[in-house]
Design a protein around this motif. Structure first.
Motif, PDB file in Angstrom:
ATOM      1  N   ILE A 128     -10.722  27.166  21.672  1.00 54.22           N
ATOM      2  CA  ILE A 128      -9.610  28.068  21.391  1.00 54.22           C
ATOM      3  C   ILE A 128      -8.742  28.309  22.627  1.00 54.22           C
ATOM      4  N   ALA A 129      -9.313  28.091  23.829  1.00 52.06           N
ATOM      5  CA  ALA A 129      -8.558  28.327  25.057  1.00 52.06           C
ATOM      6  C   ALA A 129      -7.478  27.272  25.277  1.00 52.06           C
ATOM      7  N   ILE A 130      -7.631  26.100  24.660  1.00 48.26           N
ATOM      8  CA  ILE A 130      -6.652  25.028  24.870  1.00 48.26           C
ATOM      9  C   ILE A 130      -5.895  24.689  23.590  1.00 48.26           C
ATOM     10  N   MET A 131      -6.018  25.516  22.559  1.00 46.41           N
ATOM     11  CA  MET A 131      -5.340  25.220  21.293  1.00 46.41           C
ATOM     12  C   MET A 131      -3.823  25.239  21.441  1.00 46.41           C
ATOM     13  N   LEU A 132      -3.290  26.273  22.093  1.00 48.12           N
ATOM     14  CA  LEU A 132      -1.838  26.401  22.221  1.00 48.12           C
ATOM     15  C   LEU A 132      -1.239  25.258  23.026  1.00 48.12           C
ATOM     16  N   PRO A 133      -1.744  24.962  24.239  1.00 43.41           N
ATOM     17  CA  PRO A 133      -1.160  23.819  24.966  1.00 43.41           C
ATOM     18  C   PRO A 133      -1.344  22.492  24.233  1.00 43.41           C
ATOM     19  N   THR A 134      -2.466  22.344  23.525  1.00 44.13           N
ATOM     20  CA  THR A 134      -2.674  21.117  22.753  1.00 44.13           C
ATOM     21  C   THR A 134      -1.626  20.986  21.656  1.00 44.13           C
ATOM     22  N   TYR A 135      -1.359  22.082  20.972  1.00 48.51           N
ATOM     23  CA  TYR A 135      -0.342  22.066  19.907  1.00 48.51           C
ATOM     24  C   TYR A 135       1.024  21.702  20.475  1.00 48.51           C
ATOM     25  N   ILE A 136       1.386  22.277  21.620  1.00 50.14           N
ATOM     26  CA  ILE A 136       2.701  22.006  22.225  1.00 50.14           C
ATOM     27  C   ILE A 136       2.813  20.540  22.632  1.00 50.14           C
ATOM     28  N   ILE A 137       1.734  19.997  23.200  1.00 46.49           N
ATOM     29  CA  ILE A 137       1.751  18.597  23.637  1.00 46.49           C
ATOM     30  C   ILE A 137       1.963  17.659  22.458  1.00 46.49           C
ATOM     31  N   PHE A 138       1.207  17.855  21.388  1.00 46.52           N
ATOM     32  CA  PHE A 138       1.331  16.958  20.235  1.00 46.52           C
ATOM     33  C   PHE A 138       2.651  17.177  19.496  1.00 46.52           C
ATOM     34  N   LYS A 139       3.174  18.389  19.564  1.00 43.33           N
ATOM     35  CA  LYS A 139       4.486  18.623  18.964  1.00 43.33           C
ATOM     36  C   LYS A 139       5.568  17.857  19.717  1.00 43.33           C
ATOM     37  N   ASN A 140       5.508  17.875  21.041  1.00 37.41           N
ATOM     38  CA  ASN A 140       6.486  17.133  21.842  1.00 37.41           C
ATOM     39  C   ASN A 140       6.343  15.621  21.659  1.00 37.41           C
ATOM     40  N   LEU A 141       5.149  15.169  21.313  1.00 33.20           N
ATOM     41  CA  LEU A 141       4.915  13.742  21.090  1.00 33.20           C
ATOM     42  C   LEU A 141       5.183  13.332  19.640  1.00 33.20           C
ATOM     43  N   ASN A 142       5.599  14.310  18.813  1.00 31.86           N
ATOM     44  CA  ASN A 142       5.855  14.051  17.378  1.00 31.86           C
ATOM     45  C   ASN A 142       4.624  13.493  16.664  1.00 31.86           C
ATOM     46  N   LEU A 143       3.470  14.025  17.018  1.00 32.95           N
ATOM     47  CA  LEU A 143       2.221  13.556  16.420  1.00 32.95           C
ATOM     48  C   LEU A 143       1.550  14.619  15.557  1.00 32.95           C
ATOM     49  N   LEU A 144       2.240  15.733  15.309  1.00 34.76           N
ATOM     50  CA  LEU A 144       1.663  16.757  14.450  1.00 34.76           C
ATOM     51  C   LEU A 144       1.502  16.223  13.028  1.00 34.76           C
ATOM     52  N   ASP A 145       0.454  16.662  12.375  1.00 41.97           N
ATOM     53  CA  ASP A 145       0.163  16.281  10.994  1.00 41.97           C
ATOM     54  C   ASP A 145      -0.038  14.772  10.847  1.00 41.97           C
ATOM     55  N   THR A 146      -0.755  14.188  11.809  1.00 40.53           N
ATOM     56  CA  THR A 146      -1.109  12.777  11.741  1.00 40.53           C
ATOM     57  C   THR A 146      -2.583  12.611  12.063  1.00 40.53           C
ATOM     58  N   LYS A 147      -3.176  11.566  11.524  1.00 38.47           N
ATOM     59  CA  LYS A 147      -4.583  11.285  11.828  1.00 38.47           C
ATOM     60  C   LYS A 147      -4.739  10.832  13.278  1.00 38.47           C
ATOM     61  N   ILE A 148      -3.679  10.248  13.841  1.00 36.71           N
ATOM     62  CA  ILE A 148      -3.743   9.804  15.236  1.00 36.71           C
ATOM     63  C   ILE A 148      -3.989  10.990  16.165  1.00 36.71           C
ATOM     64  N   ALA A 149      -3.331  12.110  15.887  1.00 28.62           N
ATOM     65  CA  ALA A 149      -3.520  13.305  16.721  1.00 28.62           C
ATOM     66  C   ALA A 149      -4.969  13.755  16.683  1.00 28.62           C
TER      67      ALA A 149
END
Length: 285
Positions: A128-149
């Motif tokens: 839970i301590a790294i959820m927010l930065p992880t979400y921001i990183i994958f959002k910037n990489l356009n990988l949200l809502d993908t199995k690759i993420a």
């Protein structure tokens, strides 16, 4: 003396029976709830056994049409997503984890032991301590809502564990076997593939099972990184049986039972390798 020995045996088997009961009871209750009606589950006093057992919840989930928008068809899609993600994560971690573990077990280089401890330290960081930065990183990489993420983040969590465990297995193998192969002209890679890995087969299976289960059961990252059925995994799909004002406990428990089946079957199929791997890895770490 015989009475004391008999009493000791009785106490030992009683404690074992109590331990088995408390281990199996939650899973048994999940199954009982899955075949109970909502009336039985919410009745006061609690009914330990359903008055009219039925498997309608399983039928709803398994007989739903493919490609529909209902939660039942999406549940099956999520089960497929979980299997794909867990299988790829397990394969990738075993391949690269074996190379890394071999390097830490056999090669001498600066800060080797300190880096291994650093790998172990990463397992102590709460997700839970790294959820927010992880979400921001994958959002910037356009990988949200993908199995690759999910594959990337699960591999990040699982790979240090695989390296740590496989290093213990490799160190339990006598170095003389590898030295003999090197004297015969085999390269380091040849010794790894022809000597180390074949001997470490039980360890590979045991580590692979744990890696698969870790990815299969992961919930937090899957919840924040996925939003549709194209990438949503099984733990997230089960929570969708929660209604806004009511909870269908029967459907939720049925989904839980179906989610338990692949890991249980996997453990039963590879039980011999799992036990051998656990005992082998405990010899030397």
């Amino acid at each position: 003396m015989k009475r004391r020995k008999l009493l000791y045996q009785i106490i030992k088997y009683f404690l074992v029976a109590v331990l088995i009961f408390f281990t199996i009871a939650p899973f048994l209750w999940v199954f009982i709830t899955s075949i109970s009606s909502l009336k039985d589950v919410t009745s006061i006093p609690l009914k330990w056994f359903p008055s009219e057992p039925n498997f309608k919840n399983y039928i709803k989930i398994l007989s739903a049409g493919d490609g529909g928008n209902d939660i039942f068809s999406q549940f099956r899609i999520s089960m497929y997503n979980s299997f794909v993600v867990a299988a790829i994560v397990t394969l990738v971690c075993l391949v690269f984890g074996s190379f890394g573990a071999y390097a830490f077990a056999r090669l001498n280089f600066p800060f080797r032991d300190k880096i291994v401890v650093l790998f172990l330290f990463t397992q102590l960081i709460p997700g839970i301590a790294i959820m927010l930065p992880t979400y921001i990183i994958f959002k910037n990489l356009n990988l949200l809502d993908t199995k690759i993420a999910l594959i990337l983040i699960h591999t990040t969590f699982t790979l240090p564990f695989v390296i740590w465990v496989m290093r213990g297995f490799f160190k339990s193998i006598p170095k003389d076997l590898e030295d003999a192969a090197l004297i015969d002209g085999t390269s380091r890679f040849g010794a790894l593939f022809k000597v180390i890995l074949p001997v470490s087969t039980p360890g590979l299976f045991a580590t692979g099972v744990f890696a698969f289960l870790g990815s299969w059961n992961e919930f937090g990252m899957a919840l924040i990184l996925t939003s549709s059925s194209q990438a949503k995994t099984l733990p997230v799909a089960i929570t969708e049986f929660l209604g806004r004002f009511t909870v269908d406990f029967g459907l939720m428990m049925s989904g839980g039972v179906l989610a338990l089946l692949p890991p249980v079957l996997l453990s039963l199929i590879f039980q011999r390798f799992l036990l051998d791997g656990l005992t082998t890895g405990s010899i030397k770490g």
